[in-house]
Scaffold this active site. Structure first.
Site, PDB file in Angstrom:
ATOM      1  N   ASN A  15      24.830 -16.438  12.934  1.00 37.42           N
ATOM      2  CA  ASN A  15      24.515 -17.397  13.997  1.00 37.42           C
ATOM      3  C   ASN A  15      23.321 -18.279  13.674  1.00 37.42           C
ATOM      4  O   ASN A  15      22.540 -18.638  14.548  1.00 37.42           O
ATOM      5  CB  ASN A  15      24.323 -16.677  15.332  1.00 37.42           C
ATOM      6  CG  ASN A  15      24.262 -17.604  16.540  1.00 37.42           C
ATOM      7  OD1 ASN A  15      23.539 -17.337  17.492  1.00 37.42           O
ATOM      8  ND2 ASN A  15      25.005 -18.683  16.537  1.00 37.42           N
ATOM      9  N   CYS A  75      30.065 -17.057  13.877  1.00 37.59           N
ATOM     10  CA  CYS A  75      30.032 -16.789  12.438  1.00 37.59           C
ATOM     11  C   CYS A  75      29.344 -15.443  12.244  1.00 37.59           C
ATOM     12  O   CYS A  75      29.270 -14.644  13.180  1.00 37.59           O
ATOM     13  CB  CYS A  75      29.352 -17.921  11.670  1.00 37.59           C
ATOM     14  SG  CYS A  75      27.575 -18.112  11.957  1.00 37.59           S
ATOM     15  N   CYS A  97      23.906 -20.730  10.713  1.00 34.25           N
ATOM     16  CA  CYS A  97      24.440 -21.811   9.870  1.00 34.25           C
ATOM     17  C   CYS A  97      25.702 -22.428  10.473  1.00 34.25           C
ATOM     18  O   CYS A  97      25.651 -23.466  11.122  1.00 34.25           O
ATOM     19  CB  CYS A  97      24.740 -21.320   8.452  1.00 34.25           C
ATOM     20  SG  CYS A  97      23.283 -20.812   7.504  1.00 34.25           S
ATOM     21  N   ARG A  98      26.837 -21.772  10.275  1.00 35.60           N
ATOM     22  CA  ARG A  98      28.122 -22.380  10.630  1.00 35.60           C
ATOM     23  C   ARG A  98      28.365 -22.485  12.127  1.00 35.60           C
ATOM     24  O   ARG A  98      28.766 -23.542  12.618  1.00 35.60           O
ATOM     25  CB  ARG A  98      29.265 -21.595   9.987  1.00 35.60           C
ATOM     26  CG  ARG A  98      29.223 -21.622   8.480  1.00 35.60           C
ATOM     27  CD  ARG A  98      30.230 -20.690   7.890  1.00 35.60           C
ATOM     28  NE  ARG A  98      29.850 -19.300   8.144  1.00 35.60           N
ATOM     29  CZ  ARG A  98      30.638 -18.258   7.928  1.00 35.60           C
ATOM     30  NH1 ARG A  98      31.865 -18.433   7.479  1.00 35.60           N
ATOM     31  NH2 ARG A  98      30.212 -17.032   8.161  1.00 35.60           N
ATOM     32  N   SER A  99      28.156 -21.398  12.852  1.00 36.42           N
ATOM     33  CA  SER A  99      28.443 -21.459  14.295  1.00 36.42           C
ATOM     34  C   SER A  99      27.467 -22.381  15.014  1.00 36.42           C
ATOM     35  O   SER A  99      27.846 -23.071  15.960  1.00 36.42           O
ATOM     36  CB  SER A  99      28.441 -20.064  14.921  1.00 36.42           C
ATOM     37  OG  SER A  99      27.189 -19.426  14.754  1.00 36.42           O
ATOM     38  N   ASP A 123      30.617 -20.048   4.325  1.00 30.53           N
ATOM     39  CA  ASP A 123      29.202 -19.843   4.626  1.00 30.53           C
ATOM     40  C   ASP A 123      28.347 -20.586   3.596  1.00 30.53           C
ATOM     41  O   ASP A 123      28.368 -20.259   2.414  1.00 30.53           O
ATOM     42  CB  ASP A 123      28.879 -18.354   4.602  1.00 30.53           C
ATOM     43  CG  ASP A 123      27.536 -18.046   5.228  1.00 30.53           C
ATOM     44  OD1 ASP A 123      26.709 -18.970   5.395  1.00 30.53           O
ATOM     45  OD2 ASP A 123      27.308 -16.870   5.568  1.00 30.53           O
TER      46      ASP A 123
END
Length: 167
Positions: free
Chosen positions: A14, A11, A16-18, A131
């Site tokens: 690095n 993301c 939150c999402r990933s 995000d």
């Protein structure tokens, strides 16, 4: 095991999402029936904003709310060498994908298959993981749901002869 697959989730920052995707994927791939089929799992960001930091507290609390209590990660920025180290590199959104495609041009012979993680949405249409950083807690819940669904669909496609566990 030399025929294990390796997966990288990417993301922007690095945190939150990933990291959510990595935590979810690890929780599935590190136990039967996948533990001997999946090797390296990691995540990173296209930007270097949070290098060395741990995941966002809301990512960690969402993972913990779903029984994932052993996830540890320190943010890092993607490197061109990742295209040699990983079999699959999954972008969380189209902006991440475009950034990764630019980096991939420096590694035209890299082994990684680069794509949106949401290609495994199971709906017949690619989804992005938005995000959740500036939003409320529900964005993290949605990211968790998507990461779980995409991970399960990916594992089913890559290992069609393996009976997936009931969740």
């Amino acid at each position: 095991m030399s025929d294990q697959i390796s997966v990288l989730f990417v993301c922007l920052g690095n945190i939150c999402r990933s990291t959510m995707a990595e935590g979810v994927f690890q929780s599935l791939a590190r136990k039967l029936p996948y533990e001997d089929l999946v090797g390296k799992i990691d995540s990173c960001g296209t930007g270097g904003y949070h290098i060395g930091e741990g995941p966002d507290d809301r990512t960690m609390s969402t993972l913990e709310d779903h029984g994932i209590t052993d996830y540890v990660h320190h943010a890092r920025k993607v490197d061109a060498s990742d295209f040699d180290k990983f079999d699959y590199i999954f972008a969380m959104d189209r902006g991440n994908l475009e950034d990764l495609q630019r980096i991939q041009r420096r590694k035209p012979n890299g082994k990684a298959k680069l794509m949106l993680f949401g290609e495994y949405s199971g709906t017949g249409k690619a989804e992005i993981i938005s995000d959740p950083y500036y939003g409320g807690r529900q964005g993290f819940g949605k990211a968790y749901e998507q990461a779980t669904r995409f991970s399960l669909n990916f594992l089913k496609e890559v290992f069609p002869d393996v009976e997936a566990p009931d969740l």
